[in-house]
Scaffold this active site. Structure first.
Site, mmCIF file in Angstrom:
data_model
loop_
_atom_site.group_PDB
_atom_site.id
_atom_site.type_symbol
_atom_site.label_atom_id
_atom_site.label_comp_id
_atom_site.label_asym_id
_atom_site.label_seq_id
_atom_site.Cartn_x
_atom_site.Cartn_y
_atom_site.Cartn_z
ATOM 1 C CB SER A 94 -0.893 0.019 1.236
ATOM 2 O OG SER A 94 -1.632 -1.169 1.335
ATOM 3 N N GLY A 95 1.797 1.358 0.943
ATOM 4 C CA GLY A 95 2.607 2.570 1.080
ATOM 5 C C GLY A 95 3.601 2.725 -0.053
ATOM 6 C CB THR A 144 -0.282 -6.869 4.166
ATOM 7 O OG1 THR A 144 1.105 -7.092 4.403
ATOM 8 C CG2 THR A 144 -1.100 -7.631 5.175
ATOM 9 C CB CYS A 145 -3.908 -3.904 1.821
ATOM 10 S SG CYS A 145 -5.573 -3.318 1.622
ATOM 11 C CB CYS A 182 -8.008 -4.557 3.479
ATOM 12 S SG CYS A 182 -6.454 -3.812 3.945
ATOM 13 C CE LYS A 236 -10.863 -7.205 7.052
ATOM 14 N NZ LYS A 236 -10.285 -6.116 7.839
ATOM 15 C CE1 TYR A 246 -8.096 -5.040 11.400
ATOM 16 C CE2 TYR A 246 -6.243 -4.667 12.865
ATOM 17 C CZ TYR A 246 -6.761 -4.723 11.591
ATOM 18 O OH TYR A 246 -5.966 -4.457 10.499
ATOM 19 C CB ILE A 247 -6.538 -9.551 12.342
ATOM 20 C CG1 ILE A 247 -6.072 -8.222 11.720
ATOM 21 C CG2 ILE A 247 -6.431 -10.683 11.323
ATOM 22 C CD1 ILE A 247 -4.608 -8.179 11.312
ATOM 23 C CD GLU A 270 -11.497 -7.254 10.812
ATOM 24 O OE1 GLU A 270 -11.867 -6.084 10.695
ATOM 25 O OE2 GLU A 270 -10.478 -7.694 10.237
ATOM 26 N NE ARG A 316 -1.179 -13.675 27.325
ATOM 27 C CZ ARG A 316 0.134 -13.873 27.449
ATOM 28 N NH1 ARG A 316 0.802 -13.241 28.368
ATOM 29 N NH2 ARG A 316 0.752 -14.688 26.643
ATOM 30 N N GLY A 370 -0.942 -10.344 16.934
ATOM 31 C CA GLY A 370 -0.141 -9.180 16.568
ATOM 32 C C GLY A 370 0.837 -9.434 15.441
ATOM 33 C CB THR A 390 -4.615 -0.034 3.668
ATOM 34 O OG1 THR A 390 -4.119 -1.359 3.692
ATOM 35 C CG2 THR A 390 -4.613 0.486 2.249
ATOM 36 C CB ALA A 430 -14.239 -0.367 9.976
ATOM 37 C CG HIS A 465 -37.243 9.283 9.757
ATOM 38 N ND1 HIS A 465 -36.882 8.675 10.941
ATOM 39 C CD2 HIS A 465 -38.539 8.939 9.516
ATOM 40 C CE1 HIS A 465 -37.931 8.002 11.394
ATOM 41 N NE2 HIS A 465 -38.941 8.148 10.550
ATOM 42 C CD GLU A 487 -33.745 9.021 11.966
ATOM 43 O OE1 GLU A 487 -34.219 10.165 11.879
ATOM 44 O OE2 GLU A 487 -34.412 8.004 11.690
#
Ligand code: FAD
Length: 450
Positions: free
Chosen positions: A14-15, A41-42, A47, A50, A176-177, A180, A197, A265, A313, A343, A439, A444
């Site tokens: 990405s970078g 990786t992404c 990302c 996944k 988070y991974i 998910e 843990r 990690g 990313t 997210a 609405h 909202e």
């Protein structure tokens, strides 16, 4: 002194790709080294595959919920091989798109592993090149903790290539991974046990968000074992036997088809880069850089996961573009790490921007006011489910500024992306209140909280 390249980038993730293309746009002669597939990786093991699997995992719920809306029951089953093949085909399509983008930008790709000989010289395979500026964008890899039998565990990288769906999966860790993947596999019908843990998943996120997700995961049938450590993995026929130990010393074994280290990690890929031939400094394996992404070696820069700041990313891309704008575009620019939204693609989905309640209280003390709403969204009324959406605003009463927004519920990522613009601009609670809601929608609620 003349060099082969104005800029040479190590790592086409990405970078790296974003920086290379931006520098080339400014007229720089750019080369990039990559030993694996383009996109990093992404695209290849993060990302993209996944999120495609997240989509795949949602169908059973949709089939079930549709009945409340009058649809007849849907009988369907997952063809794992077909799904995995489709996901990997999409990744291959994206690899091609990245190659096209590099070609179009006239960035020369050197296929191979890049290593420093000195601060201006890099060897890639059997080719040695020199460059005026060098950017390190080598990303990271999953950590393998020191547990007996760890060689039997798979990582998040491997999940995208499993030939067969594991019927029972143990996930180690509460990041988070891992959360998910627990939801993805559970949604596809795998029996999932997640071993943590601490007393709750997703350390570092807002506590209301953490508890809401963990509660929902447990309600959906994921076995979340808190305050437990994995102590050994043994081979058990075609599967594994995992021994875990609780805080009080009680041991339990869990039998599974696979054990995954998706959530323990990641570490920067800074070993074996020849950095000892430069003045580049490391801290805990991560490359130390200043606010312009410059290392201790004046002509060498680093962006993305290898600097271990915020490993996402869009952050790697932003750092890379800020570097190229500054060094090759004559526009001095730094990456802002404040209010970076993110997210968690669990089921239910969650997203967040700004300070957590705990962070805000540490910084602003009693001036912090919390607005919180927990409700059953309209969609679940006919579907007959009691799944709750949670929205939360963290506000500094002194200035009325909204310091953070957190949400658990359908489309949280899409909603928080918009809220993030307001927060980045310094919106106050009064600005939120003055905004007319859409609405009927869940979003909202963010402009009607009292
Ligand atoms: P990378 O994208 O990892 O790229 C580094 C590249 O360098 C790789 O292609 C590697 O092969 C190459 N390389 C390494 N060493 C060398 C060398 N010596 N020579 C040549 N090439 C080399 N982020 C999000 O924003 N949203 C998400 O939903 C999300 N989900 C994720 C899910 C998973 C399972 C994982 C693992 C990560 C996820 N991420 C997500 C994080 C995101 O993928 C990373 O933050 C991002 O890819 C970092 O980009 P990068 O350029 O720093 O490194």
């Amino acid at each position: 002194m003349t060099y082969d390249f104005d800029l040479f980038v190590i790592g086409a993730g990405s970078g790296g790709i974003a920086s290379a293309r931006r520098a080339a746009e400014y007229g720089a002669k750019v080369g990039i080294a990559e030993f694996d597939r383009l996109g990093g990786t992404c695209v290849n093991r993060g990302c993209v595959p996944k999120k495609l699997m997240v989509y795949a995992s949602h169908f059973p719920d949709l089939f079930e919920e549709s009945q409340g809306y009058g649809w007849s029951p849907v009988k369907s089953s997952l063809d794992w091989e077909k799904m995995i093949t489709a996901v990997n085909n999409e990744v291959t399509r994206l690899n091609g798109i990245y190659q096209g983008m590099l070609d179009k930008s006239q960035v020369e790709l050197l296929q191979g592993y890049g290593k420093f000989i000195d601060s201006h010289t890099i060897v890639v395979g059997d080719r040695q090149i020199t460059a005026d500026k060098i950017l390190i964008a080598v990303g990271g890899h999953p950590i393998r903790p020191n547990i007996l039998g760890i060689e039997y565990a798979i990582t998040s990288d491997d999940i995208f290539h499993l030939q067969k769906q594991p019927q029972r999966l143990v996930i180690l860790g509460g990041g988070y991974i891992g959360a998910e993947f627990a939801c993805i596999l559970h949604g596809m019908g795998t029996e999932v046990t997640q071993i943590i843990r601490g007393d709750m998943i997703l350390r570092g996120f807002d506590d209301d968000l953490r508890s809401q997700i963990q509660e929902a995961m447990i309600n959906h049938g994921i076995r979340v074992l808190n305050k437990i450590q994995m102590i050994a993995i043994e081979k058990d026929g075609a599967g594994v036997k995992v021994t875990v130990r609780g805080d009080e010393g009680t041991e339990e074994t869990v039998i599974a088809d696979a054990v995954s280290l998706a959530a323990v990690g990641r570490k920067p890929n800074t070993h074996n880069l020849g950095l000892e031939n430069t003045k580049v400094k490391l801290h805990d394996g991560a490359i130390v850089v200043d606010k312009y992404s410059r290392t201790a070696e004046e002509n060498i820069y680093a962006v993305g996961d290898c600097t271990n700041k915020i490993n996402l990313t869009p952050v790697a891309i932003n750092e890379g573009r800020a570097f190229a704008d500054t060094v090759f575009g004559g526009k001095s620019r730094i990456m802002s790490y404040e209010n970076v939204p993110t997210a968690i693609f669990t089921t239910p989905e969650a997203a967040t921007v700004g300070l957590t309640e705990t962070e805000a209280r540490e910084k602003y003390g009693d001036a912090v006011k919390i607005y919180r709403s927990r409700f059953r969204p309209m969609y679940y009324t006919l579907a007959g489910k009691d799944e709750k959406t949670m929205m939360k605003l963290v506000v500094d009463q002194k200035t009325d500024k909204v310091l953070g927004a957190h949400m658990v519920g359908t489309n949280a990522a899409e909603i928080i992306q918009g809220i993030a613009i307001a927060i980045k601009m310094g919106a106050t609670k009064a600005n939120f209140d003055a905004t007319v809601g859409i609405h009927p929608s869940s979003a909202e609620e963010f402009v009607t909280m009292r």
